[in-house]
Every structure is written in structure tokens, then in C-alpha cells.
Design a protein around this motif. Structure first.
Motif, mmCIF file in Angstrom:
data_model
loop_
_atom_site.group_PDB
_atom_site.id
_atom_site.type_symbol
_atom_site.label_atom_id
_atom_site.label_comp_id
_atom_site.label_asym_id
_atom_site.label_seq_id
_atom_site.Cartn_x
_atom_site.Cartn_y
_atom_site.Cartn_z
ATOM 1 N N ASN A 174 0.854 -1.359 -0.191
ATOM 2 C CA ASN A 174 -0.056 -0.012 -0.011
ATOM 3 C C ASN A 174 0.767 1.208 0.146
ATOM 4 O OD1 ASN A 174 0.698 0.460 2.626
ATOM 5 N ND2 ASN A 174 -1.298 0.172 3.434
ATOM 6 N N SER A 175 1.955 1.044 0.124
ATOM 7 C CA SER A 175 3.179 2.423 -0.195
ATOM 8 C C SER A 175 4.392 1.907 -0.500
ATOM 9 C CB SER A 175 2.884 3.080 1.102
ATOM 10 O OG SER A 175 3.860 2.422 2.034
ATOM 11 N N GLN A 200 0.230 0.724 -4.323
ATOM 12 C CA GLN A 200 -0.878 1.687 -4.420
ATOM 13 C C GLN A 200 -0.096 2.870 -3.793
ATOM 14 O OE1 GLN A 200 -3.089 -0.386 -1.511
ATOM 15 N NE2 GLN A 200 -4.649 -0.990 -3.233
ATOM 16 N N ASN A 201 -0.659 4.368 -3.768
ATOM 17 C CA ASN A 201 -0.339 5.346 -3.251
ATOM 18 C C ASN A 201 1.039 5.929 -3.768
ATOM 19 O OD1 ASN A 201 -2.455 5.838 -1.540
ATOM 20 N ND2 ASN A 201 -1.861 3.896 -0.547
ATOM 21 N N SER A 207 0.425 11.476 -4.385
ATOM 22 C CA SER A 207 0.708 10.704 -3.398
ATOM 23 C C SER A 207 2.047 11.591 -2.698
ATOM 24 C CB SER A 207 1.053 9.468 -3.755
ATOM 25 O OG SER A 207 2.307 9.337 -4.404
ATOM 26 N N GLU A 250 -5.407 7.978 -9.911
ATOM 27 C CA GLU A 250 -4.427 7.165 -9.098
ATOM 28 C C GLU A 250 -5.313 7.015 -7.962
ATOM 29 O OE1 GLU A 250 -2.418 11.602 -8.100
ATOM 30 O OE2 GLU A 250 -1.978 9.949 -6.692
ATOM 31 N N SER A 251 -4.535 5.994 -7.127
ATOM 32 C CA SER A 251 -5.133 5.367 -6.024
ATOM 33 C C SER A 251 -5.264 6.273 -4.787
ATOM 34 C CB SER A 251 -4.350 4.016 -5.507
ATOM 35 O OG SER A 251 -3.132 4.410 -5.345
ATOM 36 N N SER A 252 -4.222 7.184 -4.550
ATOM 37 C CA SER A 252 -4.336 7.929 -3.475
ATOM 38 C C SER A 252 -5.610 9.283 -3.729
ATOM 39 C CB SER A 252 -3.169 8.768 -2.984
ATOM 40 O OG SER A 252 -2.703 9.816 -3.776
ATOM 41 N N GLY A 286 -6.735 1.788 -5.704
ATOM 42 C CA GLY A 286 -6.743 2.024 -4.205
ATOM 43 C C GLY A 286 -7.595 1.011 -3.258
ATOM 44 N N TRP A 297 -12.995 3.623 2.650
ATOM 45 C CA TRP A 297 -11.710 4.123 2.164
ATOM 46 C C TRP A 297 -11.230 5.424 2.262
ATOM 47 C CZ3 TRP A 297 -10.227 8.191 -1.085
ATOM 48 C CH2 TRP A 297 -8.782 8.141 -1.593
ATOM 49 N N THR A 352 -8.062 8.550 2.187
ATOM 50 C CA THR A 352 -6.606 8.629 1.570
ATOM 51 C C THR A 352 -5.789 8.689 2.631
ATOM 52 O OG1 THR A 352 -5.302 10.094 -0.059
ATOM 53 C CG2 THR A 352 -6.932 11.260 1.629
#
Ligand code: FES
Length: 573
Positions: A413-414, A438-439, A444, A491-493, A499, A532, A534
Motif C-alpha cells: 500500500n506504499s 498503491q499510493n 501521493s 491514481e489510488s491516493s 486503491g 476508504w 486517502t
């Protein structure tokens, strides 16, 4: 646009409420630099110099600058150099991309604010040329790009080395215990041994070739090695052309058009060029209201052959490309696919240039269009529920055996999570899984780093696994390779579906269908979305450029430019 009524020092005066006094004061201060009154009457070619002690790729700029000045003087202009921010790729935290827009603002505003009639842009390292072209496009003053040129290769034993595909290749061998710590240390000082940009068709070289294709640099200059005497002659010729352009002004808005941008997309595909270049080209074109569509990229990709066999896709280096005929040869092969009526900084068209070109080509390095390395372009855009606004795969650098595949997601996740767990011997992962990061997108904390080339977990790399499907909203170095899905947008963030991916989810990749799908139903995704949040820091915890960036940065499909730097109207190409 800059007001062209005045030339030279009388242009764009500092405001004291008395025009004549402003000119008088400016001339008297300029005299303190030793200029004669005669010289101060000449039109001025500004030279935006991105030399920096933190930019090894621009090490030779002091000598190149002298060549540019010589050319300007030959053309009857007064050359005046000014510094701008420089972006040395490996010296910036969190990533150089975060500062590309800052350099573009610096370049644009200094072109506009200073008394300059035309400008030479000296750049080279990955983000510098895009930043300078973005700034010059927005300022819209006559401008020529002069690139640094690539590094020469070196040797390690019998092996030829060039930054930075070989950096990654040897680091991969070290991680897989194929070479010792002593040997990797020896190689460290042999990878980058001259001035100039990375020696392969990475981002810097791709952008140099795109710039020449757009028409923003002189013909034949993209691939000249940094330390070759021809690079100095290119500097002189660029200075001369800039001085001549003052009397026959051609603006970036006349050169960077929908047609020349499409030519640049063709060239990017034919080079098997860097994935970063699509972001930069989108940002440059965006400054003039031209939108680069990923659907159009796919249509062009289907009909553009890969012609160039350079690393990271092939086996050769930029110096080989230069001696093989460089961009002239590639453009001639692509001629039937190009718009030939596009204008260049010479005042002639691309068609004129190709007619005059002497025509040497070494087909061992640059393939014939009727006998290409690959029948289709090097990049493809993928769409699906995980990337409704697109993602990019460099298919020319990927493993074809992974093109049609379904796999289980293993999620990090990062970047910190990735670093902490990727080499854990207990990590639950097989070579058939899809690694998901992700992120790591533009908004991010990591600022869309070149981290999409996720390292193969040690437990797999030590068994000989060289490639796996890897998916992220990050970027990838132009010198990297593998089956890597990048730039997932949104993007995921920032609330993108990426995400919401969880360990064990199934994902289907189909390069044939240009799709990437998360095989999780909408109801489940809605339920995950409701929970969810951020992990980005709130805006009110940021200040200065960090805050401006967080507020303004656009997504990858918009070139990661800033909202406030966009023009008022946008056309689609
Ligand atoms: Fe400057 Fe690669 S580090 S081009």
C-alpha cells in the motif's frame, strides 16, 4: 505572449513610470558588465542554462555554452546567458517529476520577464527538456532547444556498459546473488563515465528525439554524443539559428501543433521510447491547448512499427544510433506515416528537411519500415475498471508470455510497505501473482516516482524469476524493462479503483484487448469505497511549492501539469 514592438535591451522595461529613464538605467547597469554602447543596441538571444553541480548530465555545459554564444555573435545577436533551475534526475527528493513544473514556471517567467528576442534552451537530463519546452510553449517567444546529448559507453571486462539499463541489469544480478559485492562496487564507477544523458533510449534520449521530431531543435542534433565535437558544432549552429530567428520569428505555437504532436507520438512508438515521454509530450502539447488522447495513441500504435534496437528494448546504445543515421534515418523510414508540412525552427518543413537529408542509415541499428523489429508500436494504453482513464504498458520491453494473463493480487500500500516486505522470506507470493503498488501517483507523498519497476521478491529472483506483472500508478525509468503496467489513472491516493484492490483479488490483463480489469463486482467495490480514506497528508499541513503542487497537479493523462498553467481552450488530437 510577449510584446515584440521593441528589440534588445529596450524590450519589456522595468516600470519606473518614465520609459526613457528605464532604458537609460538598464543601459547604464548593463555597461557595468563591460558591454560597449554599440553592442547594447543588438538584439538579444537569451540562453537558458541549466548547468548545475547537481546535474552530472550537464557537466559539459560551460564548453557548450561558449559554442552557442559564438553562433549568436556570428548571427549578429548579443548572447546573454541566464541560469534556471536544473533537475539532476538522481539527486532530487522525492522525485524529479515533482519539480518539472517548477522549472517550467522558472523558464517561462524568465523568458517573458527579461529583455530577450529569442531563446536557446540548454537542457538534457530527463525532466529538463520537457520543463523548458513547456515554459517556452507558454511564453511563445522564438525558441530553440539544444540538448546535452548522450553519454558514451564504457567497459567492464568484456562487457559494454551504459547508464542506466546496465545499472539495473547488474543490480538485479547482485540481488540474485549472481555477482559479488566487490564486483558491483567496481561496476559503480564504470556505468556513467562521461558528460551527457543516459546512454540508452531512456527518457532523456526519447525526449531529445521527440524534440527534433516536433521541430523545436535543429535537424540531426538529437543523438550527437555529449563529448563529440559535433555537439559543439550543434551548439554553434543553434546559436546562429536563434540569432537569425529574431528577423524571421517562428514561435513554438507555430511549431508544436496537432500534426507535429502526432508525428512525435509516431516517433515515440517507433523508438520503443520511454513511457515517461507520453506524460511529458502530453504536458508540452497541453500548454498549447492540444490534448493527447490515449485512444489515439493506441490507434497510432497499431500502425507504427518499432524500428530502433536500442537498450532497454534492444541491444545497442545512443552512440550507435548516432553513427547509424540518427533521427533523420528514423524519420525517412516513417515518412509515409508522418505529416510532412509541419514547420521546424529552421523555417522549413519536416518534408523539406527529409528531402535535403543525406540519407545514410545502418539497418543493423535502425530497421526498414517494411522489415521492422515489431510490426506495432512500443507502447500501448490499457483501459478497464481499474484504469478508466488509462494505464500504459511498454509492450516492447515486456514479456509476451505475460500479455494474456489472470493473476492474484499481492498488494503493497506504499513504497515504505514495499521496501519493508518485498524481500520477506515469508511473503505469500508466486511468479504467477500480480504485484500491485498503491499510493505512488502524482498526488501521493512519493510524487509519482519511477518505482513502477517493482523489484522481483528475492525469494523468486533467487530462483531465476526475471519478470512478473506489476501494476501501479507510479512511473518507470525509461531505462527499465519488464511487464509493468504504469500511470494507472485516476491514481489510488485520489480515490481511484487501484486503491481499493486487496490481497487475493483477481486481475485480468489482456494486451490484445488493451484492457486491465479488477475481477471484483461493483457492489463490493462500492462497499470498499465507503470505508476508504486517502493516506495523503491534508493540504493545510503543507506550505510553499509542496502545497501548490498538491493543490494543482493533474493526473497522468493530463501530463501531470498544473491546472493554473493550462491555456484557456483545449483541442483534442
Ligand atoms: Fe540524466 Fe539519466 S540521469 S539522463
Amino acid at each position: 505572449m510577449v510584446d515584440d514592438k521593441e528589440k534588445g535591451l529596450a524590450r519589456g522595461l522595468t516600470n519606473y513610470g518614465d520609459r526613457d529613464f528605464s532604458i537609460y538605467l538598464r543601459r547604464s547597469f548593463a555597461s557595468s558588465m563591460g558591454y560597449s554602447q554599440e553592442v547594447l543596441k543588438k538584439p538579444i538571444v537569451g540562453i537558458a542554462n541549466s548547468f548545475s553541480g547537481f546535474n552530472n548530465c550537464h557537466r559539459h555545459f560551460p564548453e557548450l555554452l561558449e559554442a552557442v554564444k559564438r553562433g549568436v555573435l556570428l548571427g549578429g545577436g548579443l548572447p546573454i546567458e541566464f541560469p534556471t533551475i536544473s533537475l539532476g534526475e538522481v539527486y532530487l527528493n522525492p522525485t524529479s517529476l515533482k519539480f518539472r513544473n517548477l522549472m517550467s514556471m522558472d523558464t517561462e517567467e524568465m523568458i517573458r520577464a527579461q529583455p530577450i528576442d529569442a531563446v536557446v534552451l540548454m537542457g538534457g537530463c530527463d525532466k529538463t527538456v520537457p520543463a523548458q519546452l513547456m515554459g517556452a510553449a507558454s511564453a511563445d517567444l522564438p525558441a530553440l532547444q539544444l540538448v546535452a546529448g548522450p553519454m558514451m559507453t564504457s567497459r567492464h571486462g568484456e562487457e559494454r556498459l551504459g547508464a542506466c539499463t546496465d545499472c539495473r541489469r547488474f543490480w538485479g544480478k547482485f540481488r540474485a546473488n549472481e555477482i559479488s559485492a566487490e564486483e558491483i562496487n567496481q561496476i559503480e564507477s564504470r556505468l556513467a563515465t562521461t558528460a551527457g544523458t543516459c546512454a540508452v533510449m531512456g527518457t532523456a534520449s526519447t525526449m531529445a528525439c521527440i524534440t527534433e521530431t516536433l521541430g523545436m531543435s535543429l535537424p540531426g542534433t538529437a543523438a550527437i554524443p555529449a563529448v563529440h565535437a559535433d555537439r559543439l558544432r550543434a551548439g554553434e549552429a543553434t546559436g546562429l539559428a536563434a540569432a537569425q530567428m529574431i528577423h524571421n520569428p517562428i514561435r513554438p505555437s507555430q511549431i508544436i501543433t496537432e500534426k507535429s504532436v502526432e508525428n512525435a507520438m509516431r516517433v515515440l512508438l517507433a523508438l520503443g521510447g520511454s513511457t515517461n515521454a507520453i506524460i511529458h509530450l502530453t504536458a508540452i502539447a497541453g500548454r498549447l491547448g492540444i490534448r493527447v488522447s490515449l485512444e489515439r495513441l493506441n490507434a497510432l500504435s497499431d500502425t507504427t512499427p518499432v524500428l530502433v534496437n536500442l537498450k532497454p528494448v534492444g541491444s545497442d546504445y545512443m552512440e550507435d544510433f548516432f553513427y547509424a543515421g540518427g533521427m533523420g534515418a528514423v524519420l525517412r523510414e516513417l515518412m509515409p506515416l508522418l505529416h510532412l508540412d509541419t514547420l521546424t525552427v529552421t523555417g522549413g518543413t519536416l518534408g523539406d528537411r527529409l528531402e535535403e537529408d543525406p540519407g545514410y542509415v545502418d539497418h543493423r541499428i535502425i530497421s526498414r519500415a517494411d522489415d521492422p523489429l515489431e510490426p506495432q508500436g512500443g507502447l500501448v494504453a490499457l483501459f478497464g475498471n481499474i484504469a478508466p482513464r488509462g494505464a500504459i504498458l511498454k509492450r516492447s520491453a515486456a514479456d509476451i508470455r505475460l500479455f494474456e494473463k489472470e493473476g492474484r493480487a499481492v498488494v503493497f500500500n506504499s513504497l515504505e510497505d514495499l521496501a519493508a516486505r518485498v524481500d520477506d522470506p515469508d511473503l505469500d507470493i508466486t511468479e504467477d501473482d500480480f504485484m500491485v503498488l498503491q499510493n505512488a501517483g502524482p498526488k501521493s507523498a512519493s510524487g509519482m516516482p519511477e518505482a513502477g519497476y517493482l523489484p522481483i521478491p528475492k525469494k523468486l529472483s533467487s530462483k531465476g524469476v526475471k519478470d512478473m506483472v506489476r501494476i501501479s500508478d507510479a512511473r518507470m525509468s525509461g531505462t527499465a524493462f519488464g511487464t509493468i503496467v504504469l500511470h494507472v489513472t485516476p491514481e489510488s491516493s485520489d480515490g481511484g479503483v487501484l486503491g481499493l484492490v486487496q490481497n487475493g483479488d483477481r486481475i485480468r490483463l489482456s494486451v490484445k484487448n488493451k484492457s486491465i480489469e479488477l475481477l471484483v463486482d461493483d457492489a463490493e467495490l462500492d462497499s470498499r469505497r465507503a470505508k476508504w480514506a486517502t493516506i495523503n497528508d491534508p493540504l493545510d499541513t503543507k506550505r510553499g511549492y509542496d502545497r501548490l503542487y498538491a493543490e494543482q497537479v493533474l493526473q497522468a493523462d493530463e501530463g501531470c501539469d498544473f491546472t493554473i498553467l493550462q491555456p484557456i481552450t483545449t483541442k483534442v488530437t
